[in-house]
Design a protein around this motif. Structure first.
Motif, PDB file in Angstrom:
ATOM      1  N   HIS A 198      37.200  13.833 -26.720  1.00 10.21           N
ATOM      2  CA  HIS A 198      38.367  13.422 -25.929  1.00 10.21           C
ATOM      3  C   HIS A 198      38.581  14.426 -24.796  1.00 10.21           C
ATOM      4  CE1 HIS A 198      42.412  11.519 -25.471  1.00 10.21           C
ATOM      5  NE2 HIS A 198      42.723  12.729 -24.995  1.00 10.21           N
ATOM      6  N   GLU A 210      37.584  11.470 -37.403  1.00 10.90           N
ATOM      7  CA  GLU A 210      38.873  10.796 -37.568  1.00 10.90           C
ATOM      8  C   GLU A 210      39.779  11.567 -38.519  1.00 10.90           C
ATOM      9  OE1 GLU A 210      40.729   6.412 -38.757  1.00 10.90           O
ATOM     10  OE2 GLU A 210      38.576   6.797 -38.952  1.00 10.90           O
ATOM     11  N   PRO A 394      49.163  17.233 -28.357  1.00 12.81           N
ATOM     12  CA  PRO A 394      47.803  17.407 -28.896  1.00 12.81           C
ATOM     13  C   PRO A 394      46.976  18.479 -28.193  1.00 12.81           C
ATOM     14  CG  PRO A 394      48.340  15.086 -28.684  1.00 12.81           C
ATOM     15  CD  PRO A 394      49.435  15.838 -27.985  1.00 12.81           C
ATOM     16  N   ASP A 395      47.284  18.758 -26.907  1.00 11.42           N
ATOM     17  CA  ASP A 395      46.510  19.763 -26.183  1.00 11.42           C
ATOM     18  C   ASP A 395      47.187  21.127 -26.166  1.00 11.42           C
ATOM     19  OD1 ASP A 395      48.597  19.016 -24.533  1.00 11.42           O
ATOM     20  OD2 ASP A 395      47.404  18.994 -22.701  1.00 11.42           O
ATOM     21  N   GLY A 400      44.690  18.384 -31.632  1.00 12.69           N
ATOM     22  CA  GLY A 400      44.377  16.988 -31.345  1.00 12.69           C
ATOM     23  C   GLY A 400      44.592  16.043 -32.504  1.00 12.69           C
ATOM     24  N   TRP A 401      44.817  16.580 -33.700  1.00 15.97           N
ATOM     25  CA  TRP A 401      45.076  15.732 -34.874  1.00 15.97           C
ATOM     26  C   TRP A 401      46.369  14.961 -34.735  1.00 15.97           C
ATOM     27  CZ3 TRP A 401      40.803  15.499 -37.558  1.00 15.97           C
ATOM     28  CH2 TRP A 401      39.940  16.601 -37.580  1.00 15.97           C
ATOM     29  N   MET A 403      47.110  13.032 -32.402  1.00 16.09           N
ATOM     30  CA  MET A 403      46.807  11.808 -31.652  1.00 16.09           C
ATOM     31  C   MET A 403      46.046  10.874 -32.576  1.00 16.09           C
ATOM     32  SD  MET A 403      44.605  11.472 -28.114  1.00 16.09           S
ATOM     33  CE  MET A 403      45.753  12.507 -27.192  1.00 16.09           C
ATOM     34  N   TRP A 405      43.506   7.923 -33.954  1.00  9.56           N
ATOM     35  CA  TRP A 405      42.078   7.784 -33.704  1.00  9.56           C
ATOM     36  C   TRP A 405      41.777   6.889 -32.512  1.00  9.56           C
ATOM     37  CZ3 TRP A 405      38.145  10.573 -34.227  1.00  9.56           C
ATOM     38  CH2 TRP A 405      36.837  10.090 -34.356  1.00  9.56           C
ATOM     39  N   GLN A 407      43.669   6.311 -29.850  1.00  5.43           N
ATOM     40  CA  GLN A 407      43.993   7.054 -28.632  1.00  5.43           C
ATOM     41  C   GLN A 407      42.947   8.132 -28.356  1.00  5.43           C
ATOM     42  OE1 GLN A 407      48.092   8.142 -29.903  1.00  5.43           O
ATOM     43  NE2 GLN A 407      48.727   7.379 -27.898  1.00  5.43           N
ATOM     44  N   TRP A 408      42.527   8.774 -29.425  1.00  3.41           N
ATOM     45  CA  TRP A 408      41.536   9.847 -29.276  1.00  3.41           C
ATOM     46  C   TRP A 408      40.237   9.307 -28.671  1.00  3.41           C
ATOM     47  CZ3 TRP A 408      41.812  15.016 -29.678  1.00  3.41           C
ATOM     48  CH2 TRP A 408      40.606  15.730 -29.726  1.00  3.41           C
ATOM     49  N   LYS A 409      39.754   8.228 -29.218  1.00  2.00           N
ATOM     50  CA  LYS A 409      38.493   7.653 -28.728  1.00  2.00           C
ATOM     51  C   LYS A 409      38.641   7.085 -27.328  1.00  2.00           C
ATOM     52  CE  LYS A 409      35.740   5.558 -31.656  1.00  2.00           C
ATOM     53  NZ  LYS A 409      35.225   4.633 -32.683  1.00  2.00           N
TER      54      LYS A 409
END
Length: 414
Positions: A198, A210, A394-395, A400-401, A403, A405, A407-409
């Protein structure tokens, strides 16, 4: 025939004979009976014409005159129809670059990485099967820092980290062709978990599965960025493989309402520790946070994170905070606290951190702060709940956890 006619005939014969003799003399001179200087010159020409040049064909890479050459595996020498006898590579300051000719003597490579923005010269000699020598040389300049990018990554090679540790890469230049750069980066786990990357910005990309990494697994990061154009005229220079281990599964749950932290390993509670979270005016972020740094002692100055009084000084400045572990870039820590009395398990008093009872000097191993520090590793997860504050971005750290899955992808450039 009269005497007059006879004399005329003899004269004609004599003239003809003289012509023959002259012509014979010229012919004999060409054959080498005279003119010794001409004989030596012709012999040299004949010898040079008869002698064949070496059949050995030397190739130097990169091409001579290149001014944007890679610092990795681009430089080298190969030979066909012959074997290498000598190769020398030097930098512009005269420093010799170490390298080795292969066992079959058909190639040569530098032993290590080259320097950026440096001019190098390679001279090579080879011989063919008849021992005739061939020579080749070339000069080139490696890519400059201005025209190259590097990704600083975490974790490091050989580390053992917690199950929440993402692969995080920060680039020193803005990446405009994210797809090209991401194509040169792969992350795989021995667990077989799917890993997605990401982009948080043009200069940061994180990769994770994930769910948390499988405990005991091995994760491999490969950077094949050498020569990849990340932005217009800006090329990657890294060619690297990094492997790290995932340790036991430790996830700790901080409940700001009960003011207790439950430490779990592999799903089982191993310890419950009283805590003090952020005060009602300075609530602690909620969410899943990853320990990114550990300090046995550190200074915490409120002015560096926006907590200042009327004269601009920090609302607090503690120079020896014990057993501090970073949870966010913005300054959230879980740390020991020796100055708070009777607050742990009773009241939330901090400026947003999570505090544990500890001793000044960080030398008492029997305190809760010391125990948690000694039993935590980089990449362990701390889940903060019931603070009444928003979920951490998340940043903001390695978080990042927070966010989902999908949204992450969606933030992948692949």
């Amino acid at each position: 025939m009269t005497d007059g006619k006879r004399r005329k005939g003899l004269m004609a014969a004599s003239a003809l004979l003289g012509g023959v003799l002259v012509l014979s003399a010229c012919s004999s001179s060409d054959a080498g009976t005279s003119g010794g200087g001409d004989k030596t010159s012709q012999a040299e020409v004949d010898e040079a014409a008869a002698k064949k040049t070496s059949e050995a064909q030397i190739k130097i890479t990169p091409k001579g005159g290149s001014d944007n050459a890679s610092i990795n595996n681009a430089a080298g020498v190969t030979v066909s129809k012959g074997t290498l006898t000598e190769v020398k590579m030097t930098a512009s300051d005269g420093t010799e670059v170490k390298g080795e000719i292969s066992a079959d003597k058909t190639s040569w490579k530098p032993s290590g990485q080259l320097e950026r923005a440096t001019k190098y010269q390679i001279t090579a000699t080879a011989q063919d099967s008849e021992g005739r020598a061939a020579h080749e040389n070339a000069s080139f300049t490696t890519v400059s820092p201005q025209n190259s990018f590097i990704g600083t990554f975490t974790p490091d090679d050989g580390e053992t980290v917690g199950v929440g540790m993402p692969v995080s890469i920060s680039f020193d230049k803005q990446i405009t062709d994210k797809a090209a750069v991401q194509k040169g980066i792969t992350v795989n786990s021995s667990s077989g978990q799917e890993v997605a990357c990401h982009w948080f910005s043009t200069q940061r990309m994180d990769c994770r599965p994930e769910k948390y990494w499988q405990e005991g697994s091995t994760v491999t990061l490969k950077l094949a960025l050498d020569g990849v154009e990340g932005a217009d005229g800006v090329y990657g220079v890294q060619q690297k493989s990094v492997t790290f281990k995932i340790g036991r599964n430790q996830v700790s749950y901080v409940d700001a309402k009960t003011k207790q932290m439950k430490v779990t390993q592999d799903g089982k509670t191993v310890k419950t520790i009283p805590i003090s979270a952020g005060s009602p005016d300075n609530k602690t972020y909620e969410g899943q946070m990853v320990i990114s740094e550990k300090f046995k002692e550190t200074r915490m100055d409120g002015s560096t994170v926006g907590f200042t009084d009327d004269d601009g000084k920090g609302e607090y400045d503690i120079k020896d905070v014990p057993h501090a572990m970073r949870l966010s870039t913005s300054g959230t820590f879980i740390h020991g606290n020796y100055w708070g009395k009777g607050i742990f398990g009773s009241v939330n008093t901090s400026h947003g951190c999570v505090g544990l009872q500890d001793a000044k000097g960080a030398n008492d191993p029997n305190t809760p702060g010391a125990w948690f520090y000694n039993n935590s590793i980089i990449g362990d997860v701390v889940v903060v709940q019931n603070t009444g504050d928003k979920t951490i971005a998340p940043d903001n750290g390695l978080n990042g956890w927070n966010m989902d899955w999908a949204q992450w992808k969606a933030g992948s450039a692949a």
